[in-house]
Design a protein around this motif. Structure first.
Motif, PDB file in Angstrom:
ATOM      1  N   GLU A  77     -56.067   9.387  56.593  1.00  0.00           N
ATOM      2  CA  GLU A  77     -55.251   8.642  55.625  1.00  0.00           C
ATOM      3  C   GLU A  77     -54.000   8.079  56.282  1.00  0.00           C
ATOM      4  OE1 GLU A  77     -54.401  11.308  52.482  1.00  0.00           O
ATOM      5  OE2 GLU A  77     -56.486  11.408  51.740  1.00  0.00           O
ATOM      6  N   ASN A  78     -53.402   8.827  57.203  1.00  0.00           N
ATOM      7  CA  ASN A  78     -52.221   8.324  57.903  1.00  0.00           C
ATOM      8  C   ASN A  78     -52.554   7.105  58.763  1.00  0.00           C
ATOM      9  OD1 ASN A  78     -50.724  10.398  56.760  1.00  0.00           O
ATOM     10  ND2 ASN A  78     -50.790  11.704  58.595  1.00  0.00           N
ATOM     11  N   ARG A  79     -53.750   7.086  59.315  1.00  0.00           N
ATOM     12  CA  ARG A  79     -54.136   5.928  60.117  1.00  0.00           C
ATOM     13  C   ARG A  79     -54.264   4.669  59.250  1.00  0.00           C
ATOM     14  NH1 ARG A  79     -52.596   9.054  62.975  1.00  0.00           N
ATOM     15  NH2 ARG A  79     -53.538  10.079  64.781  1.00  0.00           N
ATOM     16  N   GLU A  80     -54.731   4.836  58.027  1.00  0.00           N
ATOM     17  CA  GLU A  80     -54.806   3.691  57.124  1.00  0.00           C
ATOM     18  C   GLU A  80     -53.411   3.225  56.706  1.00  0.00           C
ATOM     19  OE1 GLU A  80     -57.458   2.017  56.340  1.00  0.00           O
ATOM     20  OE2 GLU A  80     -58.749   3.331  57.540  1.00  0.00           O
ATOM     21  N   LYS A  81     -52.510   4.160  56.493  1.00  0.00           N
ATOM     22  CA  LYS A  81     -51.139   3.788  56.127  1.00  0.00           C
ATOM     23  C   LYS A  81     -50.418   3.084  57.283  1.00  0.00           C
ATOM     24  CE  LYS A  81     -50.496   7.589  52.835  1.00  0.00           C
ATOM     25  NZ  LYS A  81     -49.705   8.808  52.517  1.00  0.00           N
ATOM     26  N   GLU A  82     -50.788   3.421  58.495  1.00  0.00           N
ATOM     27  CA  GLU A  82     -50.147   2.773  59.651  1.00  0.00           C
ATOM     28  C   GLU A  82     -50.456   1.282  59.684  1.00  0.00           C
ATOM     29  OE1 GLU A  82     -51.555   4.901  62.993  1.00  0.00           O
ATOM     30  OE2 GLU A  82     -50.308   6.690  62.660  1.00  0.00           O
ATOM     31  N   LYS A  83     -51.659   0.890  59.284  1.00  0.00           N
ATOM     32  CA  LYS A  83     -51.996  -0.531  59.257  1.00  0.00           C
ATOM     33  C   LYS A  83     -51.143  -1.288  58.241  1.00  0.00           C
ATOM     34  CE  LYS A  83     -56.800   0.396  60.587  1.00  0.00           C
ATOM     35  NZ  LYS A  83     -58.239   0.266  60.193  1.00  0.00           N
ATOM     36  N   GLU A  84     -50.935  -0.680  57.051  1.00  0.00           N
ATOM     37  CA  GLU A  84     -50.098  -1.318  56.038  1.00  0.00           C
ATOM     38  C   GLU A  84     -48.647  -1.392  56.499  1.00  0.00           C
ATOM     39  OE1 GLU A  84     -49.183  -3.203  52.452  1.00  0.00           O
ATOM     40  OE2 GLU A  84     -51.081  -2.811  53.495  1.00  0.00           O
TER      41      GLU A  84
END
Length: 397
Positions: A77-84
């Motif tokens: 989930e943190n990896r997805e937030k990094e893109k945003e």
């Protein structure tokens, strides 16, 4: 001695030592450890082993626990937030018109901090940007400027060898690389051939450098770089040029490049070029052909091309009557001549006709020079000439 395990937080990242504690941890396990940035999710790269106390930083922090499936989902989930977060940060940079390039974003495991990595040519005042990001994410914000080698490590890519970049796959730390390593391996000094995609010297120049250096030491023990010769041609990273001066104290040389630029380079960063003797050989061949066509040899003209005369022992000497200046006195020719005396062919003084012991034309018998015409101008000379004509007696018919 300390029992430690090696934990890596990124692929091809640096390995940090942590205490194993009472838990049974093997290589390849995922663990949760406490770091200076808070709780982090890491991968065990080195299994439990004994190391010296000097190799670790005491006190050594222990592993908190092994990672669970919930921890792995949280990391995803943190990896997805990094893109945003990356997209939002780029918009803020464009709004502030800051001369910086965003490279990557990293969330900590517990989302207590967000780290933004960027590159820039110089120092950037990003205080207002930090305030904008903090207002959006409501957490601690850290902006960290990195170099071009770190940028290539984070982004990855394919090298000139056709394989993934070493720094992005297995290199944990960057090692110093110099142009001397390329010189030791007899590689081309063309920057485009020995530089990586980051624009710096390729890290793989270090791999075989020790083998080449050992071979060099066997050939010549502890050989130092020699100073280039002043006026000689050398090759540098900037191009070919001519050595103008040498600084022995700093072990550097001032070089005038072919494009009229002047640079200062160390002796280790320049390679001397061998002189092209083709022009000299061509000139010598032309001269030899000309001599053969004209039929001239060194035996026929011994004095013309540096040869020595064969009759040098028989050449006339001074005092033997040959090759002597006219009027010079040789040994045994009689007394020294005096000024004003006249001699016959046999070298005896002539009898004087005036009977006063000197020649009639001797210097002490000469009449005094006429002084009235000395230093005269043209006008005075003309007047004197007219007076002389008047004094001259008339011609008898």
């Amino acid at each position: 001695m300390q029992t430690v395990i090696g934990v890596r937080f990124k692929q091809a990242g640096k390995i940090y030592y942590f205490g194993a504690g009472p838990m049974e941890i093997a290589q390849g396990d995922d663990v949760i450890v406490e770091t200076a940035r808070g709780m982090e999710f890491g991968h065990v790269a080195l299994g439990p082993r004994e190391v010296e106390d000097a190799e670790v930083t005491l006190p050594l922090k222990a592993v908190e626990r092994k990672a669970t499936d919930e921890d792995r989902r949280r990391v995803a989930e943190n990896r997805e937030k990094e893109k945003e977060a990356f997209r939002i940060c780029e918009e803020k940079i464009a709004a502030r018109e800051l001369p910086m390039k965003l490279v990557g974003v990293e969330y900590t495991f517990d989302i207590s901090k967000i780290i933004f990595y960027f590159t820039a040519d110089g120092r950037i005042d990003f205080r207002e940007l930090v305030k904008d990001l903090a207002a959006v994410f409501r957490t601690r914000i850290e902006l960290r400027q990195i170099g071009v080698r770190d940028e290539a490590k984070m982004l990855g890519g394919i090298g000139c060898c056709g394989r993934p970049l070493c720094c992005a796959t297995f290199l944990g730390d960057f090692v110093p690389v110099s142009i001397r390593m390329a010189k030791e391996q007899n590689l081309s000094l063309n920057p485009t051939k020995i530089s990586g995609i980051c624009g710096r010297l390729m890290c793989c120049l270090k791999y075989e450098n020790d083998v080449y250096c050992e071979r060099r030491r066997e050939q010549s023990a502890l050989r130092k770089a020699q100073a280039p010769h002043p006026g000689g041609r050398v090759a540098t990273m900037e191009g070919d040029g001519k050595v103008i001066s040498i600084n022995a104290q700093r072990r550097s040389a001032t070089i005038l490049l072919d494009d009229s630029r002047t640079i200062v380079a160390s002796w280790e960063d320049v390679v001397e070029q061998e002189e092209d003797l083709s022009d000299v050989a061509a000139l010598a061949a032309i001269a030899m052909l000309q001599n053969e066509s004209s039929g001239e040899t060194q035996e026929e003209h011994p004095r013309k091309r540096g040869g020595r005369r064969e009759d040098w022992q028989n050449r006339p000497r001074r005092g033997d009557g040959e090759g002597r200046k006219k009027g010079a006195r040789a040994e045994g020719e009689g007394p020294q001549k005096r000024r004003g005396e006249r001699y016959d062919k046999g070298g005896h003084p002539r009898k004087e006709r005036d009977g006063r012991g000197g020649s009639k034309h001797a210097s002490h018998d000469r009449p005094p020079r006429r002084e009235e015409g000395r230093g005269r101008s043209r006008r005075n000379y003309a007047e004197t000439r007219d007076k002389d004509y008047e004094r001259r007696p008339p011609r008898e018919e």
